[in-house]
Structure formats: structure tokens, C-alpha cells
Design a protein around this motif. Structure first.
Motif, PDB file in Angstrom:
ATOM      1  N   LEU A  75       4.265  11.809   7.743  1.00  0.00           N
ATOM      2  CA  LEU A  75       2.810  11.742   7.871  1.00  0.00           C
ATOM      3  C   LEU A  75       2.291  10.531   7.095  1.00  0.00           C
ATOM      4  CD1 LEU A  75      -0.048  12.934   8.485  1.00  0.00           C
ATOM      5  CD2 LEU A  75       0.215  14.276   6.375  1.00  0.00           C
ATOM      6  N   PRO A  76       1.843   9.472   7.781  1.00  0.00           N
ATOM      7  CA  PRO A  76       1.293   8.319   7.060  1.00  0.00           C
ATOM      8  C   PRO A  76      -0.061   8.661   6.446  1.00  0.00           C
ATOM      9  CG  PRO A  76       0.952   8.052   9.408  1.00  0.00           C
ATOM     10  CD  PRO A  76       1.765   9.313   9.242  1.00  0.00           C
ATOM     11  N   ASP A  77      -0.312   8.178   5.254  1.00  0.00           N
ATOM     12  CA  ASP A  77      -1.605   8.420   4.612  1.00  0.00           C
ATOM     13  C   ASP A  77      -2.458   7.162   4.744  1.00  0.00           C
ATOM     14  OD1 ASP A  77      -3.184  10.368   2.998  1.00  0.00           O
ATOM     15  OD2 ASP A  77      -3.275   8.661   1.632  1.00  0.00           O
ATOM     16  N   GLU A 120       8.618   4.457  -0.079  1.00  0.00           N
ATOM     17  CA  GLU A 120       9.765   3.681   0.389  1.00  0.00           C
ATOM     18  C   GLU A 120       9.287   2.583   1.348  1.00  0.00           C
ATOM     19  OE1 GLU A 120      13.293   2.110   1.015  1.00  0.00           O
ATOM     20  OE2 GLU A 120      12.981   3.756  -0.411  1.00  0.00           O
ATOM     21  N   PRO A 121       9.550   1.300   1.036  1.00  0.00           N
ATOM     22  CA  PRO A 121       9.027   0.206   1.870  1.00  0.00           C
ATOM     23  C   PRO A 121       9.389   0.320   3.343  1.00  0.00           C
ATOM     24  CG  PRO A 121       9.857  -0.662  -0.202  1.00  0.00           C
ATOM     25  CD  PRO A 121      10.241   0.801  -0.164  1.00  0.00           C
ATOM     26  N   SER A 122      10.609   0.747   3.659  1.00  0.00           N
ATOM     27  CA  SER A 122      11.004   0.839   5.064  1.00  0.00           C
ATOM     28  C   SER A 122      10.181   1.881   5.810  1.00  0.00           C
ATOM     29  CB  SER A 122      12.494   1.170   5.175  1.00  0.00           C
ATOM     30  OG  SER A 122      12.787   2.424   4.568  1.00  0.00           O
ATOM     31  N   LEU A 124       6.990   2.734   4.993  1.00  0.00           N
ATOM     32  CA  LEU A 124       5.645   2.172   5.126  1.00  0.00           C
ATOM     33  C   LEU A 124       5.607   1.131   6.234  1.00  0.00           C
ATOM     34  CD1 LEU A 124       4.735   1.683   1.347  1.00  0.00           C
ATOM     35  CD2 LEU A 124       4.311   3.673   2.782  1.00  0.00           C
ATOM     36  N   ASP A 125       6.637   0.274   6.294  1.00  0.00           N
ATOM     37  CA  ASP A 125       6.676  -0.778   7.317  1.00  0.00           C
ATOM     38  C   ASP A 125       6.714  -0.194   8.727  1.00  0.00           C
ATOM     39  OD1 ASP A 125       6.638  -2.673   5.330  1.00  0.00           O
ATOM     40  OD2 ASP A 125       8.797  -3.074   5.387  1.00  0.00           O
ATOM     41  N   GLY A 126       7.327   0.973   8.873  1.00  0.00           N
ATOM     42  CA  GLY A 126       7.461   1.591  10.187  1.00  0.00           C
ATOM     43  C   GLY A 126       6.151   2.078  10.777  1.00  0.00           C
ATOM     44  N   PHE A 127       5.099   2.137   9.946  1.00  0.00           N
ATOM     45  CA  PHE A 127       3.802   2.618  10.422  1.00  0.00           C
ATOM     46  C   PHE A 127       2.761   1.509  10.485  1.00  0.00           C
ATOM     47  CE2 PHE A 127       5.688   6.658   9.107  1.00  0.00           C
ATOM     48  CZ  PHE A 127       5.310   7.480  10.150  1.00  0.00           C
ATOM     49  N   GLU A 128       3.186   0.268  10.552  1.00  0.00           N
ATOM     50  CA  GLU A 128       2.235  -0.840  10.567  1.00  0.00           C
ATOM     51  C   GLU A 128       1.240  -0.697  11.712  1.00  0.00           C
ATOM     52  OE1 GLU A 128       2.169  -5.686  11.129  1.00  0.00           O
ATOM     53  OE2 GLU A 128       3.965  -4.731  10.302  1.00  0.00           O
ATOM     54  N   MET A 129      -0.031  -0.914  11.398  1.00  0.00           N
ATOM     55  CA  MET A 129      -1.110  -0.821  12.389  1.00  0.00           C
ATOM     56  C   MET A 129      -2.106  -1.933  12.104  1.00  0.00           C
ATOM     57  SD  MET A 129      -2.402   0.866  15.002  1.00  0.00           S
ATOM     58  CE  MET A 129      -1.700   2.515  14.976  1.00  0.00           C
ATOM     59  N   ASP A 130      -2.296  -2.822  13.046  1.00  0.00           N
ATOM     60  CA  ASP A 130      -3.206  -3.960  12.878  1.00  0.00           C
ATOM     61  C   ASP A 130      -2.876  -4.745  11.611  1.00  0.00           C
ATOM     62  OD1 ASP A 130      -4.498  -3.187  15.180  1.00  0.00           O
ATOM     63  OD2 ASP A 130      -6.140  -2.168  14.142  1.00  0.00           O
ATOM     64  N   GLY A 131      -1.576  -4.902  11.333  1.00  0.00           N
ATOM     65  CA  GLY A 131      -1.143  -5.657  10.161  1.00  0.00           C
ATOM     66  C   GLY A 131      -1.290  -4.912   8.850  1.00  0.00           C
ATOM     67  N   LYS A 132      -1.677  -3.637   8.916  1.00  0.00           N
ATOM     68  CA  LYS A 132      -1.867  -2.848   7.693  1.00  0.00           C
ATOM     69  C   LYS A 132      -0.836  -1.735   7.629  1.00  0.00           C
ATOM     70  CE  LYS A 132      -6.824  -3.781   7.925  1.00  0.00           C
ATOM     71  NZ  LYS A 132      -8.178  -3.188   8.122  1.00  0.00           N
ATOM     72  N   HIS A 133      -0.602  -1.240   6.400  1.00  0.00           N
ATOM     73  CA  HIS A 133       0.369  -0.177   6.183  1.00  0.00           C
ATOM     74  C   HIS A 133      -0.278   0.960   5.398  1.00  0.00           C
ATOM     75  CE1 HIS A 133       2.672  -3.957   6.534  1.00  0.00           C
ATOM     76  NE2 HIS A 133       3.541  -3.216   7.190  1.00  0.00           N
ATOM     77  N   ARG A 135      -0.577   3.564   2.363  1.00  0.00           N
ATOM     78  CA  ARG A 135      -0.165   3.402   0.972  1.00  0.00           C
ATOM     79  C   ARG A 135       1.002   4.304   0.614  1.00  0.00           C
ATOM     80  NH1 ARG A 135      -5.942   2.792  -2.025  1.00  0.00           N
ATOM     81  NH2 ARG A 135      -6.691   3.790  -0.124  1.00  0.00           N
ATOM     82  N   CYS A 136       1.164   5.399   1.374  1.00  0.00           N
ATOM     83  CA  CYS A 136       2.322   6.263   1.189  1.00  0.00           C
ATOM     84  C   CYS A 136       2.573   7.015   2.483  1.00  0.00           C
ATOM     85  CB  CYS A 136       2.121   7.233   0.016  1.00  0.00           C
ATOM     86  SG  CYS A 136       0.893   8.523   0.335  1.00  0.00           S
ATOM     87  N   VAL A 137       3.721   7.648   2.555  1.00  0.00           N
ATOM     88  CA  VAL A 137       4.066   8.510   3.678  1.00  0.00           C
ATOM     89  C   VAL A 137       4.468   9.863   3.099  1.00  0.00           C
ATOM     90  CG1 VAL A 137       5.667   8.932   5.582  1.00  0.00           C
ATOM     91  CG2 VAL A 137       4.798   6.623   5.176  1.00  0.00           C
ATOM     92  N   VAL A 138       3.846  10.923   3.585  1.00  0.00           N
ATOM     93  CA  VAL A 138       4.214  12.273   3.162  1.00  0.00           C
ATOM     94  C   VAL A 138       5.389  12.720   4.032  1.00  0.00           C
ATOM     95  CG1 VAL A 138       3.441  14.658   2.912  1.00  0.00           C
ATOM     96  CG2 VAL A 138       1.836  12.763   2.477  1.00  0.00           C
ATOM     97  N   VAL A 139       6.517  12.992   3.380  1.00  0.00           N
ATOM     98  CA  VAL A 139       7.720  13.428   4.080  1.00  0.00           C
ATOM     99  C   VAL A 139       7.798  14.947   3.965  1.00  0.00           C
ATOM    100  CG1 VAL A 139      10.236  13.264   4.208  1.00  0.00           C
ATOM    101  CG2 VAL A 139       8.869  11.248   3.563  1.00  0.00           C
TER     102      VAL A 139
END
Length: 202
Positions: A75-77, A120-122, A124-133, A135-139
Motif C-alpha cells: 500500500l503506497p502512502d 525500501e528504495p526499490s 518506493l521506485d515501483g510506485f512512481e507516479m508523475d515523477g513522484k514517489h 514516502r513509504c509503502v505499508v507492507v
């Protein structure tokens, strides 16, 4: 006021639990459960912490969560108000509950599990949207998942456009803020909010 004070009294009040209500619960995503969750652009995320409970809305284009495997969701935040109530709860108590809605479907999906907050950078990078990421991903690790019977959504007529509230009949965010703090500038807030929101979705 008469109240129920024991589980036994509650069980007697409600009686037999149907077979389907038990059978539908699984500990992993079945292929059909996965289809339902991947179709959902909106969910409610419930967490618990020392101060009590919290429930917050989450939504995203093309699916509110990403299925990593049969027991894991990502879940991207995205941008919000920076209160981070849910995230604060998760880092102190991993228990979470999720309820997914699929527009047009009366069936909801429910999930209970445990979560961590990852930077984890990888991921965050996987959820790039309009050049933005984010700040965290809830796993989220699934403990149990199941569908909810359709009665609540049917009773609410949730997807019936003829029953949609007229926005003009409801208080605006600025009005509610002014009611909480008397000297708040509700006109400026309501005037500026649409453009500000459009620029800060991601």
C-alpha cells in the motif's frame, strides 16, 4: 438501557452462523479474492495504537493496493495531511484491518493482518507516479481474508446515483473547520482547496 454483557448472551441473541460465513475465510488470497482486491480503487484502513483506534480512507488509480503474492499486499502512502495517525499506530502495533470497496459491486472484501512501514528504495521506485514517489509503502501480511455479504451496501444503495447527496446540501470542509475554530477563514480554504488538492494527489 439494557445492554449485552457476555459473549454467551450475544451468541444466544444471534443464533446459528451459516456455513458460508465460516467457509469463506481463507489465510491466503485465492485467485478470485485477488481479482476482487485488484479491482478496488478504495479501502478503509483500520489500525490500533496506545491512544486508541484509527480508521482512514485510502484510494488510488488502478487499484488501491498492489498484490505482491498470495499473502502480501503493498500500500503506497501518498500525499495527505501529514498527521500519520495510521503509520504511527503500525510502527507500535502491527495489527491492521482493511475493507475494500469496488464501485458498482455490492460485495466488499475484508482482510485482517499485520503491517510494517517500509522505506525500501526499490519499493518506493515501483510506485512512481508523475515523477513522484510515496514516502513509504505499508507492507501488509495477510492473516485472514474474506468477502462480506452484500446486504449493507444494498441497504445503503451506495451506487445508486439517484440517492447521491447534493453537495450543496452538505457542509464544506471550510465550514466544518470554522465550526471547530471560530476565527478560521472558511471562504479562503474552500476557494483554494480544489487547486491545492489537484496539485498534491501524488
Amino acid at each position: 438501557m439494557r445492554i449485552v454483557t457476555s459473549v454467551e448472551e450475544l451468541r444466544e441473541l444471534y443464533g446459528h452462523v451459516g456455513e458460508a460465513s465460516i467457509t469463506k475465510v481463507t489465510t491466503v488470497l485465492t485467485p478470485l479474492y485477488r481479482r476482487m482486491i485488484e479491482a478496488s480503487p478504495f479501502m478503509a484502513l483500520a489500525t490500533v495504537g496506545p491512544e486508541g483506534l484509527d480508521c482512514s480512507p485510502r484510494g488510488d488509480l488502478g487499484g488501491v493496493v498492489r498484490v505482491a503474492d498470495e499473502r502480501t499486499l503493498h500500500l503506497p502512502d501518498w500525499r495527505g495531511n501529514n498527521r500519520v495517525d495510521s503509520l504511527e499506530n503500525i510502527v507500535r502495533d502491527p495489527r491492521v484491518a482493511l475493507m475494500f470497496l469496488v464501485p458498482g459491486s455490492n460485495t466488499t472484501m475484508r482482510l485482517n493482518g499485520r503491517a510494517v512501514v517500509s522505506i525500501e528504495p526499490s519499493l518506493l521506485d515501483g510506485f512512481e507516479m508523475d515523477g513522484k514517489h510515496p514516502r513509504c509503502v505499508v507492507v501488509i501480511t495477510i492473516d485472514e481474508v474474506y468477502f462480506q455479504c452484500a446486504r449493507a451496501v444494498m441497504r445503503a444503495e451506495l451506487w445508486n446515483a439517484e440517492r447521491f447527496a447534493d453537495p450543496v446540501s452538505l457542509p464544506t470542509p471550510g465550514m466544518m473547520l470554522k465550526a471547530a475554530k471560530g476565527d478560521f477563514d472558511q471562504e479562503a480554504y474552500d476557494r483554494e482547496w480544489p487547486a491545492r488538492a489537484a496539485k498534491t494527489l501524488w
